[in-house]
Design a protein around this motif. Sequence first.
Motif, PDB file in Angstrom:
ATOM      1  N   LEU A 133     -17.977  28.401  30.979  1.00  0.00           N
ATOM      2  CA  LEU A 133     -16.654  27.937  31.387  1.00  0.00           C
ATOM      3  C   LEU A 133     -15.984  28.877  32.365  1.00  0.00           C
ATOM      4  N   CYS A 134     -15.119  28.311  33.210  1.00  0.00           N
ATOM      5  CA  CYS A 134     -14.224  29.134  34.019  1.00  0.00           C
ATOM      6  C   CYS A 134     -13.056  28.291  34.498  1.00  0.00           C
ATOM      7  N   TYR A 135     -11.995  28.971  34.898  1.00  0.00           N
ATOM      8  CA  TYR A 135     -10.876  28.346  35.590  1.00  0.00           C
ATOM      9  C   TYR A 135     -10.935  28.820  37.033  1.00  0.00           C
ATOM     10  N   ILE A 136     -10.588  27.922  37.933  1.00  0.00           N
ATOM     11  CA  ILE A 136     -10.521  28.275  39.345  1.00  0.00           C
ATOM     12  C   ILE A 136      -9.168  27.842  39.895  1.00  0.00           C
ATOM     13  N   ARG A 137      -8.768  28.483  40.987  1.00  0.00           N
ATOM     14  CA  ARG A 137      -7.621  28.030  41.766  1.00  0.00           C
ATOM     15  C   ARG A 137      -8.207  27.339  42.978  1.00  0.00           C
ATOM     16  N   GLY A 138      -8.033  26.017  43.029  1.00  0.00           N
ATOM     17  CA  GLY A 138      -8.584  25.217  44.114  1.00  0.00           C
ATOM     18  C   GLY A 138      -7.609  25.055  45.243  1.00  0.00           C
ATOM     19  N   THR A 139      -7.771  24.010  46.009  1.00  0.00           N
ATOM     20  CA  THR A 139      -6.893  23.746  47.135  1.00  0.00           C
ATOM     21  C   THR A 139      -5.444  23.758  46.669  1.00  0.00           C
ATOM     22  N   GLU A 140      -4.600  24.364  47.447  1.00  0.00           N
ATOM     23  CA  GLU A 140      -3.162  24.477  47.170  1.00  0.00           C
ATOM     24  C   GLU A 140      -2.853  25.198  45.864  1.00  0.00           C
ATOM     25  N   GLY A 141      -3.799  25.972  45.338  1.00  0.00           N
ATOM     26  CA  GLY A 141      -3.560  26.730  44.122  1.00  0.00           C
ATOM     27  C   GLY A 141      -3.668  25.931  42.842  1.00  0.00           C
ATOM     28  N   ARG A 174     -20.576  27.099  46.366  1.00  0.00           N
ATOM     29  CA  ARG A 174     -20.064  26.180  47.390  1.00  0.00           C
ATOM     30  C   ARG A 174     -18.547  26.250  47.480  1.00  0.00           C
ATOM     31  N   LEU A 175     -17.885  26.303  46.333  1.00  0.00           N
ATOM     32  CA  LEU A 175     -16.424  26.327  46.332  1.00  0.00           C
ATOM     33  C   LEU A 175     -15.870  27.643  46.870  1.00  0.00           C
ATOM     34  N   GLU A 176     -16.550  28.748  46.593  1.00  0.00           N
ATOM     35  CA  GLU A 176     -16.090  30.046  47.103  1.00  0.00           C
ATOM     36  C   GLU A 176     -16.110  30.074  48.627  1.00  0.00           C
ATOM     37  N   LYS A 177     -17.016  29.329  49.248  1.00  0.00           N
ATOM     38  CA  LYS A 177     -17.048  29.233  50.711  1.00  0.00           C
ATOM     39  C   LYS A 177     -15.803  28.533  51.246  1.00  0.00           C
ATOM     40  N   GLN A 178     -15.132  27.751  50.404  1.00  0.00           N
ATOM     41  CA  GLN A 178     -13.889  27.073  50.779  1.00  0.00           C
ATOM     42  C   GLN A 178     -12.661  27.893  50.408  1.00  0.00           C
ATOM     43  N   GLY A 179     -12.869  29.108  49.906  1.00  0.00           N
ATOM     44  CA  GLY A 179     -11.739  29.969  49.557  1.00  0.00           C
ATOM     45  C   GLY A 179     -11.259  29.836  48.125  1.00  0.00           C
ATOM     46  N   VAL A 180     -11.981  29.096  47.301  1.00  0.00           N
ATOM     47  CA  VAL A 180     -11.609  28.937  45.901  1.00  0.00           C
ATOM     48  C   VAL A 180     -11.820  30.267  45.178  1.00  0.00           C
ATOM     49  N   GLU A 181     -10.883  30.612  44.294  1.00  0.00           N
ATOM     50  CA  GLU A 181     -10.976  31.863  43.541  1.00  0.00           C
ATOM     51  C   GLU A 181     -11.137  31.570  42.053  1.00  0.00           C
TER      52      GLU A 181
END
Length: 159
Positions: A130-138, A109-116
């Motif tokens: 576990l993972c780390y993501i870069r969400g909105t505004e990095g 779901r988050l990848e559809k919003q451009g999350v990496e």
Amino acid sequence: MTKSKLIEMNNVGIVVENLDNAIKFFNEIGLELEGRMMVEGEWAGQVTGLGNQSVEVAMMVTPDGYSRLELSKFISPETISDHRTAPVNSLGYLRIMFRVDNLDELLLRLEKQGVEIVGEVVNYENIYKLCYIRGTEGLLVGLAEQIGGTSVTDILENK
């Protein structure tokens, strides 16, 4: 005089550029918008040391109702520095971590919003995925799904 005791951690604050996008992102992870308001005036600046300020604030709450994330967009004074894309070993803000129940579904779901995803999704000793993501505004966010019966708290208490 009786020594003061810590009662609870009230919230963690994050300054953002786009409050609507940040609310949408953290809502997708599972936090609910508890309230949104303007915080303005000299009294607020007396707390922060910024003088007369105008800040739009959104308070997000976890499903259990115990933890809150305060998202703030400064109208005035303007923000003066930006640490959002700093790597995880930078001084200061590191990341915020959430425990979720289905990491793979959430990541789709988050990848559809451009999350990496920052690195990889890893299995930590069959206890957590576990993972780390870069969400909105990095913003750097950690996500963890407990997959084993032992928790990290159990491990730390046995050391």
